[in-house]
Scaffold this active site. Structure first.
Site, PDB file in Angstrom:
ATOM      1  N   SER A  64       0.797  -1.231   0.000  1.00  0.00           N
ATOM      2  CA  SER A  64       0.000   0.000   0.000  1.00  0.00           C
ATOM      3  C   SER A  64       0.827   1.278   0.000  1.00  0.00           C
ATOM      4  O   SER A  64       0.274   2.360  -0.198  1.00  0.00           O
ATOM      5  CB  SER A  64      -0.952   0.011   1.197  1.00  0.00           C
ATOM      6  OG  SER A  64      -2.009  -0.892   0.992  1.00  0.00           O
ATOM      7  N   LYS A  67       0.390   3.423  -2.998  1.00  0.00           N
ATOM      8  CA  LYS A  67      -0.760   4.319  -3.145  1.00  0.00           C
ATOM      9  C   LYS A  67      -0.350   5.789  -3.126  1.00  0.00           C
ATOM     10  O   LYS A  67      -1.036   6.633  -3.704  1.00  0.00           O
ATOM     11  CB  LYS A  67      -1.781   4.030  -2.044  1.00  0.00           C
ATOM     12  CG  LYS A  67      -2.359   2.623  -2.107  1.00  0.00           C
ATOM     13  CD  LYS A  67      -3.185   2.287  -0.873  1.00  0.00           C
ATOM     14  CE  LYS A  67      -3.680   0.851  -0.920  1.00  0.00           C
ATOM     15  NZ  LYS A  67      -4.424   0.457   0.300  1.00  0.00           N
ATOM     16  N   TYR A 191      -4.197  -2.280  -9.792  1.00  0.00           N
ATOM     17  CA  TYR A 191      -4.036  -2.217  -8.341  1.00  0.00           C
ATOM     18  C   TYR A 191      -3.162  -3.353  -7.813  1.00  0.00           C
ATOM     19  O   TYR A 191      -2.230  -3.127  -7.041  1.00  0.00           O
ATOM     20  CB  TYR A 191      -5.406  -2.242  -7.667  1.00  0.00           C
ATOM     21  CG  TYR A 191      -5.333  -2.274  -6.164  1.00  0.00           C
ATOM     22  CD1 TYR A 191      -4.899  -1.161  -5.450  1.00  0.00           C
ATOM     23  CD2 TYR A 191      -5.663  -3.421  -5.450  1.00  0.00           C
ATOM     24  CE1 TYR A 191      -4.807  -1.189  -4.069  1.00  0.00           C
ATOM     25  CE2 TYR A 191      -5.573  -3.455  -4.068  1.00  0.00           C
ATOM     26  CZ  TYR A 191      -5.146  -2.340  -3.386  1.00  0.00           C
ATOM     27  OH  TYR A 191      -5.045  -2.367  -2.019  1.00  0.00           O
ATOM     28  N   TYR A 243      -4.199   3.534   8.061  1.00  0.00           N
ATOM     29  CA  TYR A 243      -5.540   2.947   8.206  1.00  0.00           C
ATOM     30  C   TYR A 243      -6.163   3.379   9.531  1.00  0.00           C
ATOM     31  O   TYR A 243      -6.078   4.556   9.895  1.00  0.00           O
ATOM     32  CB  TYR A 243      -5.468   1.421   8.083  1.00  0.00           C
ATOM     33  CG  TYR A 243      -4.668   0.958   6.905  1.00  0.00           C
ATOM     34  CD1 TYR A 243      -5.030   1.313   5.608  1.00  0.00           C
ATOM     35  CD2 TYR A 243      -3.518   0.188   7.066  1.00  0.00           C
ATOM     36  CE1 TYR A 243      -4.288   0.896   4.504  1.00  0.00           C
ATOM     37  CE2 TYR A 243      -2.766  -0.233   5.974  1.00  0.00           C
ATOM     38  CZ  TYR A 243      -3.168   0.129   4.696  1.00  0.00           C
ATOM     39  OH  TYR A 243      -2.427  -0.273   3.622  1.00  0.00           O
ATOM     40  N   VAL A 261       1.272  -3.634   3.989  1.00  0.00           N
ATOM     41  CA  VAL A 261       1.242  -4.905   4.711  1.00  0.00           C
ATOM     42  C   VAL A 261       2.436  -5.797   4.391  1.00  0.00           C
ATOM     43  O   VAL A 261       2.585  -6.872   4.969  1.00  0.00           O
ATOM     44  CB  VAL A 261      -0.087  -5.670   4.486  1.00  0.00           C
ATOM     45  CG1 VAL A 261      -1.250  -4.886   5.041  1.00  0.00           C
ATOM     46  CG2 VAL A 261      -0.284  -6.008   3.019  1.00  0.00           C
TER      47      VAL A 261
END
Length: 309
Positions: A64, A67, A191, A243, A261
């Site tokens: 992530s 992103k 993605y 998050y 992660v």
């Protein structure tokens, strides 16, 4: 002020003795195989130094953290129109929550949860095929990291596709609301592959420089994005980058950061440094246990918190 190299070395030495390291991301088969005993850190500073310790040259799946870079590219491609399809607020829920998405009619809370990043991937498909979008991502990462050796790990991408049922559900739900504008499998293909980027701490720290230095690769160096855009991306990293553990990270570390992660974290000390840490063991929010601890100690020792004091 202590010497940075000494601080980085001491942190790596101290953390090598820590036994509580969390657990690896077992729901992605390829990540479940990564040995938990690894830790790396790299810091690149305004004067061009790159200071490393531990396993800083070992490639890992950035997941992530990607992103941040795809958000940069999507904003460059379609500008503020992106914010009509994804929000800017902390989620307060798990990164793959579908409950919140249902409640908010298919519009993700921010671009750093999974649903939001899938929308960003969809935005990058405007006028492009998936292969072209992925090529743009890879070229950008190689440019900001100044390293042509960076690649996408196809085995990890395949592993994510084969087990990404929750992400597929999120994408289909958003497509039903018209938030996704391209075929679901195209957006998911981008993605899954962006998350499978493989980088070292050194490469990742270098890639984050434009966020630390007002949109430039170094103070006075080549411009990547406008200063305002770099500042806004960093603001989202601070509020949404971990998050439902983002508040805790801001409280403990006080720096904009984005976790993955795979166990990596990219953190920004505005005007001072871009920092990458990696240790594959995660806490219950999906953030690196040792990585978070290392950044907390580094920010305290160097007084790099964005909050005065």
């Amino acid at each position: 002020m202590p010497e940075l190299a000494s601080v980085v070395g001491d942190i790596a030495a101290d953390l090598s003795a820590v036994t509580e390291r969390g657990t690896v991301a077992s729901y992605i088969p390829m990540l479940a195989e990564v040995p938990i005993g690894q830790f790396g850190i790299a810091v690149t500073t305004a004067d061009g130094q790159v200071i490393t310790a531990g396993d800083a040259e070992v490639p890992f799946s950035i997941q992530s953290i990607s992103k941040v870079f795809t958000l940069t590219l999507a904003l460059g491609q379609i500008g503020d129109a992106l914010w009509q399809r994804v929000g800017k607020e902390p989620s307060g829920n798990a990164f793959n929550s579908i409950v919140q998405l249902e409640y908010e009619h298919g519009v993700p809370r921010n671009p750093f949860i999974n649903a939001g990043a899938i929308v960003v991937a969809d935005a990058m498909l405007s006028g492009h095929q998936p292969r072209e979008a992925l090529g743009a991502i890879l070229r950008f990462i190689r440019f900001v990291a100044a390293d042509e050796a960076i690649t996408i790990d196809e085995a990890v991408a395949r592993s994510e596709k084969e087990t990404g049922f929750r992400n597929t559900a999120l994408a289909n739900y958003m497509r039903a609301f018209g938030v996704l504008q391209h075929p679901v499998d195209h957006a998911l293909g981008v993605y899954f592959h962006q998350c499978a980027l493989s980088m070292t701490c050194r490469q990742l720290a270098l890639a984050g420089r434009y966020l630390a230095f007002s949109g430039r690769l170094s103070p006075g160096g080549p411009t990547v994005v406008a200063p305002e855009r770099a500042r806004r991306i960093a603001a989202l990293m601070l509020t949404c980058g971990h998050y439902d553990g983002s508040g805790e990270f801001a409280f403990r570390v006080g720096l904009p950061g984005k976790s993955g992660v795979g166990g990596g974290i990219l953190a920004i000390a505005p005007g001072k440094a871009s920092i990458a840490v990696w240790s594959p063991g995660l806490d219950r929010h999906g953030n690196s246990v040792l990585g978070s601890l290392a950044l907390e100690r580094l920010a305290k020792a160097m007084r790099w918190s964005v909050f005065a004091g």
